[in-house]
Write a protein that holds these residues in place. Structure first.
Motif, PDB file in Angstrom:
ATOM      1  N   GLN A 165       0.537  -1.265   0.092  1.00 19.80           N
ATOM      2  CA  GLN A 165      -0.168   0.124  -0.284  1.00 19.80           C
ATOM      3  C   GLN A 165       0.954   0.943  -0.056  1.00 19.80           C
ATOM      4  O   GLN A 165       0.278   2.579  -0.927  1.00 19.80           O
ATOM      5  N   MET A 166       2.115   0.994   0.687  1.00 21.88           N
ATOM      6  CA  MET A 166       3.060   2.652   1.300  1.00 21.88           C
ATOM      7  C   MET A 166       3.576   2.301  -0.827  1.00 21.88           C
ATOM      8  O   MET A 166       3.576   3.653  -0.844  1.00 21.88           O
ATOM      9  N   VAL A 167       4.254   1.427  -0.831  1.00 19.19           N
ATOM     10  CA  VAL A 167       4.913   1.644  -2.071  1.00 19.19           C
ATOM     11  C   VAL A 167       3.711   2.334  -3.271  1.00 19.19           C
ATOM     12  O   VAL A 167       3.833   3.168  -4.347  1.00 19.19           O
ATOM     13  N   MET A 168       2.371   1.710  -4.180  1.00 21.61           N
ATOM     14  CA  MET A 168       1.485   2.639  -4.327  1.00 21.61           C
ATOM     15  C   MET A 168       1.299   3.694  -4.185  1.00 21.61           C
ATOM     16  O   MET A 168       1.594   4.410  -4.776  1.00 21.61           O
ATOM     17  N   ALA A 169       1.194   3.952  -2.929  1.00 25.35           N
ATOM     18  CA  ALA A 169       0.854   5.652  -2.473  1.00 25.35           C
ATOM     19  C   ALA A 169       2.145   6.249  -2.968  1.00 25.35           C
ATOM     20  O   ALA A 169       2.244   7.304  -3.717  1.00 25.35           O
ATOM     21  N   ALA A 170       3.563   5.809  -3.097  1.00 22.77           N
ATOM     22  CA  ALA A 170       4.713   6.595  -3.381  1.00 22.77           C
ATOM     23  C   ALA A 170       5.202   6.815  -4.192  1.00 22.77           C
ATOM     24  O   ALA A 170       5.786   7.701  -5.422  1.00 22.77           O
ATOM     25  N   GLU A 171       4.421   5.689  -5.541  1.00 22.75           N
ATOM     26  CA  GLU A 171       4.807   5.688  -7.047  1.00 22.75           C
ATOM     27  C   GLU A 171       3.636   7.032  -7.451  1.00 22.75           C
ATOM     28  O   GLU A 171       4.226   7.440  -8.143  1.00 22.75           O
ATOM     29  N   ARG A 172       2.778   6.964  -7.025  1.00 24.37           N
ATOM     30  CA  ARG A 172       1.954   8.235  -6.621  1.00 24.37           C
ATOM     31  C   ARG A 172       2.395   9.514  -6.812  1.00 24.37           C
ATOM     32  O   ARG A 172       2.244  10.356  -7.840  1.00 24.37           O
ATOM     33  N   LEU A 173       2.746   9.506  -5.544  1.00 23.85           N
ATOM     34  CA  LEU A 173       3.905  10.801  -5.146  1.00 23.85           C
ATOM     35  C   LEU A 173       4.908  10.807  -5.982  1.00 23.85           C
ATOM     36  O   LEU A 173       4.863  12.269  -6.390  1.00 23.85           O
ATOM     37  N   GLU A 174       5.252   9.698  -6.378  1.00 27.02           N
ATOM     38  CA  GLU A 174       6.548  10.501  -7.763  1.00 27.02           C
ATOM     39  C   GLU A 174       6.516  10.393  -8.877  1.00 27.02           C
ATOM     40  O   GLU A 174       7.134  11.438  -8.854  1.00 27.02           O
ATOM     41  N   ALA A 175       5.017  10.205  -8.778  1.00 24.64           N
ATOM     42  CA  ALA A 175       4.915  10.943 -10.451  1.00 24.64           C
ATOM     43  C   ALA A 175       4.279  12.548 -10.431  1.00 24.64           C
ATOM     44  O   ALA A 175       4.389  12.827 -10.802  1.00 24.64           O
ATOM     45  N   GLU A 176       3.759  12.774  -9.691  1.00 26.22           N
ATOM     46  CA  GLU A 176       3.595  13.822  -9.409  1.00 26.22           C
ATOM     47  C   GLU A 176       4.296  14.891  -9.103  1.00 26.22           C
ATOM     48  O   GLU A 176       4.267  16.082  -9.795  1.00 26.22           O
ATOM     49  N   ILE A 177       5.758  14.049  -7.684  1.00 24.61           N
ATOM     50  CA  ILE A 177       6.107  15.272  -7.916  1.00 24.61           C
ATOM     51  C   ILE A 177       7.620  15.612  -9.239  1.00 24.61           C
ATOM     52  O   ILE A 177       7.472  16.975  -9.381  1.00 24.61           O
ATOM     53  N   ILE A 178       7.378  13.795  -9.932  1.00 25.28           N
ATOM     54  CA  ILE A 178       8.774  14.637 -11.061  1.00 25.28           C
ATOM     55  C   ILE A 178       8.117  15.620 -11.884  1.00 25.28           C
ATOM     56  O   ILE A 178       8.372  16.267 -12.841  1.00 25.28           O
ATOM     57  N   ALA A 179       6.415  15.644 -12.306  1.00 25.69           N
ATOM     58  CA  ALA A 179       5.170  16.047 -13.453  1.00 25.69           C
ATOM     59  C   ALA A 179       5.900  17.601 -12.906  1.00 25.69           C
ATOM     60  O   ALA A 179       5.873  18.154 -14.017  1.00 25.69           O
ATOM     61  N   LEU A 180       5.302  18.075 -11.542  1.00 29.29           N
ATOM     62  CA  LEU A 180       5.409  19.740 -11.019  1.00 29.29           C
ATOM     63  C   LEU A 180       7.198  19.529 -11.858  1.00 29.29           C
ATOM     64  O   LEU A 180       7.114  21.004 -12.143  1.00 29.29           O
ATOM     65  N   ASP A 181       8.022  18.980 -11.152  1.00 33.69           N
ATOM     66  CA  ASP A 181       9.862  19.264 -11.983  1.00 33.69           C
ATOM     67  C   ASP A 181       9.614  19.630 -13.494  1.00 33.69           C
ATOM     68  O   ASP A 181      10.882  20.514 -13.858  1.00 33.69           O
ATOM     69  N   ARG A 182       8.977  19.110 -14.013  1.00 35.57           N
ATOM     70  CA  ARG A 182       8.873  18.731 -15.854  1.00 35.57           C
ATOM     71  C   ARG A 182       8.123  19.850 -15.619  1.00 35.57           C
ATOM     72  O   ARG A 182       9.002  20.625 -16.922  1.00 35.57           O
ATOM     73  N   SER A 183       6.879  20.273 -15.572  1.00 39.57           N
ATOM     74  CA  SER A 183       6.514  21.608 -15.815  1.00 39.57           C
ATOM     75  C   SER A 183       6.994  22.532 -15.272  1.00 39.57           C
ATOM     76  O   SER A 183       7.235  23.494 -16.563  1.00 39.57           O
ATOM     77  N   ILE A 184       7.776  22.724 -13.938  1.00 35.06           N
ATOM     78  CA  ILE A 184       8.434  23.942 -13.936  1.00 35.06           C
ATOM     79  C   ILE A 184       9.845  24.311 -14.745  1.00 35.06           C
ATOM     80  O   ILE A 184       9.545  25.249 -14.969  1.00 35.06           O
ATOM     81  N   THR A 185      10.677  22.472 -15.168  1.00 31.33           N
ATOM     82  CA  THR A 185      11.610  23.208 -16.000  1.00 31.33           C
ATOM     83  C   THR A 185      11.419  23.781 -17.485  1.00 31.33           C
ATOM     84  O   THR A 185      12.305  24.386 -18.280  1.00 31.33           O
ATOM     85  N   GLY A 186      10.003  22.903 -17.504  1.00 30.85           N
ATOM     86  CA  GLY A 186       9.468  23.505 -19.069  1.00 30.85           C
ATOM     87  C   GLY A 186       9.815  24.438 -19.706  1.00 30.85           C
ATOM     88  O   GLY A 186       9.802  25.583 -20.582  1.00 30.85           O
ATOM     89  N   GLN A 187       9.562  25.545 -18.582  1.00 35.61           N
ATOM     90  CA  GLN A 187       8.687  27.124 -18.516  1.00 35.61           C
ATOM     91  C   GLN A 187      10.835  27.521 -18.805  1.00 35.61           C
ATOM     92  O   GLN A 187      11.076  29.206 -18.577  1.00 35.61           O
ATOM     93  N   ASP A 188      11.661  27.124 -18.416  1.00 36.93           N
ATOM     94  CA  ASP A 188      13.012  28.047 -17.935  1.00 36.93           C
ATOM     95  C   ASP A 188      13.170  28.241 -19.103  1.00 36.93           C
ATOM     96  O   ASP A 188      13.490  27.459 -20.256  1.00 36.93           O
ATOM     97  N   ALA A 189      13.246  29.605 -19.240  1.00 41.25           N
ATOM     98  CA  ALA A 189      13.738  30.251 -20.507  1.00 41.25           C
ATOM     99  C   ALA A 189      15.726  30.513 -20.893  1.00 41.25           C
ATOM    100  O   ALA A 189      15.982  30.901 -22.166  1.00 41.25           O
ATOM    101  N   ARG A 190      16.155  30.030 -19.754  1.00 36.68           N
ATOM    102  CA  ARG A 190      17.432  30.426 -19.064  1.00 36.68           C
ATOM    103  C   ARG A 190      18.337  29.064 -20.321  1.00 36.68           C
ATOM    104  O   ARG A 190      18.113  28.213 -20.250  1.00 36.68           O
ATOM    105  N   LEU A 191      19.253  29.905 -21.093  1.00 34.29           N
ATOM    106  CA  LEU A 191      20.351  29.251 -21.746  1.00 34.29           C
ATOM    107  C   LEU A 191      21.511  28.608 -20.704  1.00 34.29           C
ATOM    108  O   LEU A 191      22.865  28.889 -20.863  1.00 34.29           O
ATOM    109  N   SER A 192      21.174  27.929 -19.902  1.00 36.07           N
ATOM    110  CA  SER A 192      22.472  27.574 -18.560  1.00 36.07           C
ATOM    111  C   SER A 192      22.063  26.521 -17.713  1.00 36.07           C
ATOM    112  O   SER A 192      20.408  26.504 -17.698  1.00 36.07           O
ATOM    113  N   GLY A 193      22.449  25.686 -16.660  1.00 37.40           N
ATOM    114  CA  GLY A 193      21.498  24.862 -15.983  1.00 37.40           C
ATOM    115  C   GLY A 193      22.435  23.790 -16.870  1.00 37.40           C
ATOM    116  O   GLY A 193      23.356  23.777 -17.061  1.00 37.40           O
ATOM    117  N   LYS A 194      22.081  22.572 -16.151  1.00 40.01           N
ATOM    118  CA  LYS A 194      22.582  21.210 -16.521  1.00 40.01           C
ATOM    119  C   LYS A 194      21.640  20.668 -17.563  1.00 40.01           C
ATOM    120  O   LYS A 194      20.148  20.320 -17.126  1.00 40.01           O
TER     121      LYS A 194
END
Length: 308
Positions: free
Chosen positions: A64-93
């Motif tokens: 049960q905890m693993v399944m919840a963790a996978e849902r949380l991870e997917a949400e966190i990664i999606a948020l990270d991608r969304s924020i990164t996708g708005q980065d207009a700087r030609l810098s970073g990793k």
């Protein structure tokens, strides 16, 4: 449970099936993960894993905890991608993944031009023949020999990449050149280790007698070096073998082993400035080398390019 770290620990142990594997993925030592997991189970008053020898299998509560963790991870990664996708700087990793053969033979030259043009962008190159998961941000961009099928991914085809057998000139002078694939049975063949699942490895297993294999390696670069040393004949991508002056193609490329080289990212990242710059600059640099990648130049022409 309000602490994401608790979910990360349980998810890492479940995925690895061991404390050692979880410790490696989380960047901690075995004893630290063992202590954290014991404290978590004690604090929650529930057993999360059944321990059989060194294998950790989730209990019902753990699952049960693993399944919840996978849902949380997917949400966190999606948020990270969304924020990164708005980065207009030609810098970073930028974290890039590529096969060892492409990194060894072609990619570094193209990356050198990119780094000179974009000094603010830091490239981290993961040389790995496995397909790292772009959906989980194991890498930002992949250069791989597979057309993307996941709907969340965006890709650009660079070239087709044929394969064929190669041998060293010294070896072929001494042992003779096989006339057909069937005549490989009388030659020592260099292959992959027995557990390999690469398409070339599967083809060799299906088409070459087991008794023909004289040498095996998990590394295509090592297989190339074994060919150069005269150990035997090996199945290699043409862009790798053609650029070596002391080895030669034995046959024309094998149609059934031709792959497609793609530049791939997640669709949420495609408009990030540094990702877009990479697609434009590195994608263009690879396209400029398409004749080499597709093995359409004569081997003499290709080796002339390599020596320039």
């Amino acid at each position: 449970m309000s602490d994401w770290n608790e979910f990360r620990i349980v998810l890492a142990v479940a995925r690895a099936g061991s404390l050692t594997g979880a410790a490696k993925s989380l960047g901690h030592d075995h004893s630290t993960i063992f202590r954290w997991l014991n404290l978590l189970e004690k604090r929650r008053g529930v057993q999360l894993f059944d321990r059989t020898s060194s294998v950790y299998t989730p209990t019902d509560a753990g699952l049960q905890m693993v399944m919840a963790a996978e849902r949380l991870e997917a949400e966190i990664i999606a948020l990270d991608r969304s924020i990164t996708g708005q980065d207009a700087r030609l810098s970073g990793k930028l974290k890039i993944t590529s096969s060892e053969t492409l990194a060894y033979r072609i990619l570094n030259e193209v990356l050198a031009d990119f780094c000179e043009a974009h000094p603010g962008i830091e490239i981290e190159l993961l040389v790995d023949n496995r397909q790292l998961d772009l959906l989980r941000r194991e890498a930002d961009i992949a250069i791989r020999a597979t057309r993307p099928h996941e709907g969340e991914l965006f890709g650009r085809k660079i070239a087709s990449t044929p394969w064929t057998f190669y041998g060293s000139r010294t070896y072929l002078t001494k042992r003779g050149r096989p006339a057909t694939l069937n005549s490989l049975a009388g030659q020592p063949v260099i292959g992959w280790e027995s557990t390999a699942s690469a398409a070339a490895s599967v083809w060799l297993t299906d088409n070459i007698a087991a008794s023909a294999f004289a040498y095996r390696s998990s590394s295509l670069i090592n297989q190339l070096m074994a060919v150069k040393a005269g150990v035997g004949l090996a199945l290699l991508p043409c862009y790798l073998g053609d650029l070596e002056p002391d080895i030669e193609r034995i046959f024309e490329p094998l149609d059934e082993l031709t792959r497609e080289l793609w530049l791939i990212t997640h669709k949420d990242l495609r408009n990030t400035a540094r990702v877009r710059a990479f697609f434009d600059h590195v994608g263009g640099g690879l396209l400029a080398r398409r004749d080499v990648l597709e093995g359409v130049l004569s081997q003499q022409q290709t080796q002339t390019i390599a020596s320039e």
